[in-house]
Design an enzyme around this catalytic site. Structure first.
Site, PDB file in Angstrom:
ATOM      1  N   ASP A  42     -16.891 -12.549 132.316  1.00  0.00           N
ATOM      2  CA  ASP A  42     -15.686 -12.352 131.530  1.00  0.00           C
ATOM      3  C   ASP A  42     -15.392 -13.651 130.792  1.00  0.00           C
ATOM      4  OD1 ASP A  42     -15.641 -10.031 133.016  1.00  0.00           O
ATOM      5  OD2 ASP A  42     -13.522 -10.168 133.550  1.00  0.00           O
ATOM      6  N   ASP A  58      -9.008   2.044 133.636  1.00  0.00           N
ATOM      7  CA  ASP A  58      -8.429   0.904 134.347  1.00  0.00           C
ATOM      8  C   ASP A  58      -7.048   1.342 134.822  1.00  0.00           C
ATOM      9  OD1 ASP A  58     -10.687  -0.492 133.404  1.00  0.00           O
ATOM     10  OD2 ASP A  58      -9.653  -1.031 131.560  1.00  0.00           O
TER      11      ASP A  58
HETATM   12  O1  LIG Z   1     -12.099  -7.389 133.335  1.00  0.00           O
HETATM   13  C1  LIG Z   1     -10.952  -7.843 133.407  1.00  0.00           C
HETATM   14  O2  LIG Z   1     -10.607  -8.649 134.307  1.00  0.00           O
HETATM   15  C2  LIG Z   1      -9.931  -7.413 132.399  1.00  0.00           C
HETATM   16  C3  LIG Z   1      -8.646  -7.888 132.538  1.00  0.00           C
HETATM   17  C4  LIG Z   1      -7.689  -7.514 131.617  1.00  0.00           C
HETATM   18  C5  LIG Z   1      -8.037  -6.679 130.564  1.00  0.00           C
HETATM   19  C6  LIG Z   1      -9.301  -6.202 130.426  1.00  0.00           C
HETATM   20  C7  LIG Z   1     -10.284  -6.553 131.330  1.00  0.00           C
HETATM   21  N1  LIG Z   1     -11.581  -6.133 131.250  1.00  0.00           N
HETATM   22  C8  LIG Z   1     -12.273  -5.235 130.392  1.00  0.00           C
HETATM   23  O3  LIG Z   1     -11.690  -4.966 129.141  1.00  0.00           O
HETATM   24  C9  LIG Z   1     -11.770  -3.576 128.930  1.00  0.00           C
HETATM   25  C10 LIG Z   1     -10.650  -3.073 128.097  1.00  0.00           C
HETATM   26  O4  LIG Z   1     -10.652  -3.626 126.802  1.00  0.00           O
HETATM   27  P1  LIG Z   1      -9.901  -2.811 125.634  1.00  0.00           P
HETATM   28  O5  LIG Z   1      -8.656  -2.293 126.237  1.00  0.00           O
HETATM   29  O6  LIG Z   1     -10.852  -1.734 125.251  1.00  0.00           O
HETATM   30  O7  LIG Z   1      -9.666  -3.819 124.581  1.00  0.00           O
HETATM   31  C11 LIG Z   1     -11.704  -2.996 130.311  1.00  0.00           C
HETATM   32  O8  LIG Z   1     -12.202  -1.712 130.415  1.00  0.00           O
HETATM   33  C12 LIG Z   1     -12.518  -3.963 131.117  1.00  0.00           C
HETATM   34  O9  LIG Z   1     -13.903  -3.658 130.982  1.00  0.00           O
END
Ligand SMILES: O=C(O)c1ccccc1N[C@@H]1O[C@H](COP(=O)(O)O)[C@@H](O)[C@H]1O
Length: 241
Positions: A11, A130
């Site tokens: 990340d 999520d």
């Molecule tokens: O992985 C994390 O810790 C995380 C924390 C906060 C937000 C997102 C995170 N991870 C990844 O981002 C996608 C979502 O991104 P978006 O909403 O499509 O812009 C999520 O599914 C995690 O894979």
């Protein structure tokens, strides 16, 4: 029986490989160069990398060039996440050569676009479910995005190929995965599920591997690897039989 795939996570926030607790901005622990981390997981035998642009997910900028550099340097499969919400960001993500991309916020806020890209790109598109409880969270997990089960049924009907299921309450905590959530999701879809959040031990991975017959295909591993709870080699060995 098929073996559980493991996806070590990198990340990226502000150019650094980090881990968060519960996905909350400000809880970062930094682990240095994302490229070095990714290459280390590859050298240790990973077949997949879960690569996340956290700034893009939070809306605090992006790490697009660095993410692209990391993805292009990999000989292994890459699952790319974070901030993929429109045609331009999807095109940039796919141009990195990523095996698949993971869509979070847009699956809640822009269902028509997500149905369109599922139809166009098939299994190159996964949706990240999520959740806190059974409520989806988007925009860096800061906003409610609707009911898990209604969204899952809609995405299934649109042909979504795969789900990446994260229990936010577990993510980055080393408290063990939410096995019940994974079972519940598998009971409501015939699409493969990638588990995310909470893995703390080899026994956790073995417990997730027990769910392969139910439809769990893989597990993301983050904090436990960075905290050296076990090595990736040990993890791969633990789920290989
Ligand atoms: O992985 C994390 O810790 C995380 C924390 C906060 C937000 C997102 C995170 N991870 C990844 O981002 C996608 C979502 O991104 P978006 O909403 O499509 O812009 C999520 O599914 C995690 O894979």
């Amino acid at each position: 029986m098929a073996k559980l795939e493991l996806l070590p996570a990198v990340d990226v926030r502000d150019g650094q490989a980090v881990r968060l607790v519960h996905g909350e901005s400000g809880t970062e622990t930094s682990y240095g160069s994302p490229l070095q981390a990714a290459l280390a997981w590859q050298s240790a035998g990973a077949e997949w990398l879960h690569l996340v642009d956290l700034d893009a997910a939070f809306g605090t900028g992006d790490n697009r060039e660095l993410i692209s550099e990391v993805a292009r340097a990999m000989d292994i499969k890459v699952e790319l996440s974070g901030g993929i919400r429109d045609d331009a960001s999807l095109a940039a993500a796919l141009a990195t050569g990523a095996t698949r991309v993971n869509i979070g916020t847009a699956a809640m806020e822009d269902p028509e676009w997500v149905a369109k890209i599922i139809a166009e790109h098939g299994d190159k598109i996964a949706v990240g479910l999520d959740v806190r409880g059974t409520t989806l969270r988007g925009r860096g997990w800061t906003r409610d995005g609707g009911d898990l089960w209604e969204t899952l049924a809609r995405l299934d009907s649109e042909g979504c190929a795969r789900y990446v299921v994260t229990d936010i309450a577990k993510d980055g905590t080393l408290q063990g995965p939410n096995l019940q959530l994974l079972k519940d999701v598998c009971a409501r879809t015939d699409r493969p599920v990638v588990a995310s959040g909470g893995v703390s031990s080899l026994d956790d991975l073995r417990a997730i591997a027990e769910l392969v017959p139910l439809g769990v295909e893989g597990s993301i591993v983050g904090k436990a690897l960075y905290a050296k709870a076990f090595t990736l080699e040990e993890a791969l060995e633990a789920v290989s039989r």
